[in-house]
Structure formats: C-alpha cells, structure tokens
Design a protein around this motif. Structure first.
Motif, PDB file in Angstrom:
ATOM      1  N   LYS A 191       4.355   8.583  -6.781  1.00 57.65           N
ATOM      2  CA  LYS A 191       4.765   9.226  -7.603  1.00 57.65           C
ATOM      3  C   LYS A 191       4.720   9.032  -8.879  1.00 57.65           C
ATOM      4  CE  LYS A 191       5.473  13.291  -4.365  1.00 57.65           C
ATOM      5  NZ  LYS A 191       5.168  13.505  -3.783  1.00 57.65           N
ATOM      6  N   THR A 244       0.954  -1.048  -0.252  1.00 57.98           N
ATOM      7  CA  THR A 244       0.217   0.222   0.122  1.00 57.98           C
ATOM      8  C   THR A 244       1.084   1.137  -0.337  1.00 57.98           C
ATOM      9  OG1 THR A 244      -0.181   0.118   2.758  1.00 57.98           O
ATOM     10  CG2 THR A 244      -1.461  -1.169   1.414  1.00 57.98           C
ATOM     11  N   LYS A 245       1.891   1.370   0.240  1.00 57.60           N
ATOM     12  CA  LYS A 245       3.014   1.998  -0.697  1.00 57.60           C
ATOM     13  C   LYS A 245       2.690   3.319  -1.684  1.00 57.60           C
ATOM     14  CE  LYS A 245       7.781   2.463  -0.895  1.00 57.60           C
ATOM     15  NZ  LYS A 245       9.007   1.380  -1.262  1.00 57.60           N
ATOM     16  N   GLU A 246       2.597   4.459  -1.097  1.00 59.79           N
ATOM     17  CA  GLU A 246       2.350   5.491  -2.539  1.00 59.79           C
ATOM     18  C   GLU A 246       3.279   5.664  -2.718  1.00 59.79           C
ATOM     19  OE1 GLU A 246       0.286   9.178   0.025  1.00 59.79           O
ATOM     20  OE2 GLU A 246       2.135  10.180  -0.427  1.00 59.79           O
ATOM     21  N   ALA A 294     -10.095   4.235   2.786  1.00 60.04           N
ATOM     22  CA  ALA A 294      -9.007   5.444   1.440  1.00 60.04           C
ATOM     23  C   ALA A 294     -10.460   5.913   0.793  1.00 60.04           C
ATOM     24  CB  ALA A 294      -9.124   4.000   0.576  1.00 60.04           C
ATOM     25  N   LYS A 324      -1.838   6.018  -4.324  1.00 57.71           N
ATOM     26  CA  LYS A 324      -1.797   4.842  -2.729  1.00 57.71           C
ATOM     27  C   LYS A 324      -3.127   3.735  -3.266  1.00 57.71           C
ATOM     28  CE  LYS A 324      -2.072   4.692   1.561  1.00 57.71           C
ATOM     29  NZ  LYS A 324      -1.524   3.649   2.363  1.00 57.71           N
ATOM     30  N   LYS A 370      -8.479  15.065  -3.886  1.00 52.27           N
ATOM     31  CA  LYS A 370      -8.427  13.535  -3.705  1.00 52.27           C
ATOM     32  C   LYS A 370      -9.481  12.683  -4.727  1.00 52.27           C
ATOM     33  CE  LYS A 370      -6.295  11.278   0.069  1.00 52.27           C
ATOM     34  NZ  LYS A 370      -5.976  10.804   0.927  1.00 52.27           N
ATOM     35  N   THR A 402      -0.171  11.513  -7.266  1.00 54.38           N
ATOM     36  CA  THR A 402       0.326  10.740  -6.391  1.00 54.38           C
ATOM     37  C   THR A 402      -0.398   9.996  -6.508  1.00 54.38           C
ATOM     38  OG1 THR A 402       1.299  12.991  -4.820  1.00 54.38           O
ATOM     39  CG2 THR A 402       1.105  10.945  -3.619  1.00 54.38           C
TER      40      THR A 402
END
Ligand SMILES: [Zn+2]
Ligand SMILES: [Zn+2]
Length: 239
Positions: A136, A132-134, A192, A144, A176, A142
């Motif tokens: 770019k 689940t690492k963000e 989320a 996620k 977002k 960005t």
C-alpha cells in the motif's frame, strides 16, 4: 491505428490520464485517487504535462512514482522530476517503485545523490520490487506488481535478453486499473487484467514483423487481453 492522446478514464474519484505512450519516444501517466496524485512511467515531457495539468503544489505533494522498466521512453523524466522537486523545495518523502535490478533507476538516483548530496530537501525511498507481493502507498492506493516478458536486443543484433520489467494493478476504493508496461503476451498480464475496471495495454509490436518478438504485443493480442477487463485502452502503438 493511431491513438489520440491524452487518454482519460475515471470512475468516481479514481482517475487515470495517459498523457502519451509512444514506443521509443515517451510515456507519461498520472493517476488520481481521491485528492492524491501518483506518477507512472515518467518519460520525457512529463514535467511539462504535469505542470499544466496539476501545477507546482500538487507535483511537490506526489508521494509515489511507479516505474515498469528502465527503457528511456519510460524513465526519461525521472532526473527532471527529482531535480524539479529539489529546486522547488519538496519537503515530503518520495518513493520510487521499480523492478529489482533496474540499473537505470539506481544509476539515476546515485548520480542525483552524488551531484546534490548537500541540497536535497526531501527524502527519497527506493522500493526495488523483488516479487509480486501487494503493498500500500501511504496515500491509500493498493499496488500489486506482476512480472512481464520484455526483452531487448544486444549488440550482436540477434540475442534477446529479458530486462527487469513489471506491470502493476492499482486499486482504490474497490476499483482497479491494470497497467502492463511494455510486455509480450504473458499469462501474468492475462491474469492481472481480467475483470479490472480499466486495463491499459500496450500494442507495441511492429505489425510488419512476423511472429512474436518477446518484446511487445500485436494489436490482436492486446485486444484479447483488453477485452477481459471491463474497459481498456491500447497504448504504445508505433506511430
Ligand atoms: Zn516502451
Ligand atoms: Zn521497453
């Protein structure tokens, strides 16, 4: 309930257009952040929709395609896009982002490489997402990823098996969007979607079937999650 596609949302220079999202048929989503385009879940018909929406040059400039899972209604257009970009001489790299273990994307990529090995003018980067690492994109988006619950029925018509499946939040300039892909109700999606400017939430559960099916959400479940965002679209509703 039936959706009228396309669905369009924008805030400042962040925009999303859902060309369509019909279970078992096709999905097709375009995100625009400033002047850059991103493709999400390119199902059948995506090239036709992109061609009339943004044209050849913009299609060739696309740097990232995001795939929630390997079901045909979400990846049916991948081969078409890869091939179109080859024929029209894309020269910049293309990243494919997809959940770890998604055999469909790996197989499509391998077949494409095998068939056209000597004549692919652009670089393809496979980003098999393990967690689940963000991260770019090279063009200021960005991303996620988050895991979701999405199963399919095996040949015995009884056993259900989880498929590699994820949702994404896309963030641009403080705004977002949450896209859950195909999913049953789950805490990861709940978290989320909360507070997002827009949530695109599936409501693919067949209303005639009772109880949770571990594949899709009911309208009620989808609305509950949608309501935790500032605005929401319900998609993937059976027609
Ligand atoms: Zn689907
Ligand atoms: Zn699916």
């Amino acid at each position: 309930m039936e959706n009228k596609y396309p669905l369009v949302w924008h805030k400042d220079d962040f925009q999303i257009k859902v060309f369509c999202s019909i279970p078992n048929i096709a999905t097709g989503i375009l995100i625009k952040a400033s002047d850059n385009y991103f493709i999400v879940d390119p199902g059948d018909g995506i090239l036709r929709d992109l061609n009339s929406e943004i044209g050849t040059k913009n299609i060739l400039d696309v740097s990232d395609i995001f795939i929630s899972h390997g079901h045909h209604d979400h990846v049916g257009g991948v081969w078409t896009l890869l091939t179109y970009m080859r024929v029209l001489q894309k020269s910049t790299p293309l990243s494919l982002h997809f959940p770890k273990g998604c055999k469909e994307i790996i197989s499509i990529y391998r077949a494409f490489e095998q068939v056209y090995s000597n004549s692919i003018p652009y670089k393809i980067i496979l980003n098999e997402i393990p967690d689940t690492k963000e991260f770019k994109s090279s063009k200021g988006l960005t991303i996620k990823p988050f895991p979701v619950i999405h199963k399919e029925i095996l040949n015995d018509r009884v056993t259900k098996q989880q498929v590699p499946a994820i949702g994404f939040t896309f963030e641009h300039d403080g705004k977002k969007i949450c896209y859950g892909g195909d999913t049953a109700y789950c805490i990861e999606l709940e978290n989320a979607a909360k507070g997002c400017d827009l949530a695109v939430i599936e409501a693919g559960h067949d209303e005639e079937e009772e109880g949770p099916d571990d594949m899709h959400m009911t309208l009620e479940e989808a609305k509950k999650i949608g309501n935790s965002a500032k605005e929401y679209f319900l998609v993937h509703i059976p027609e």
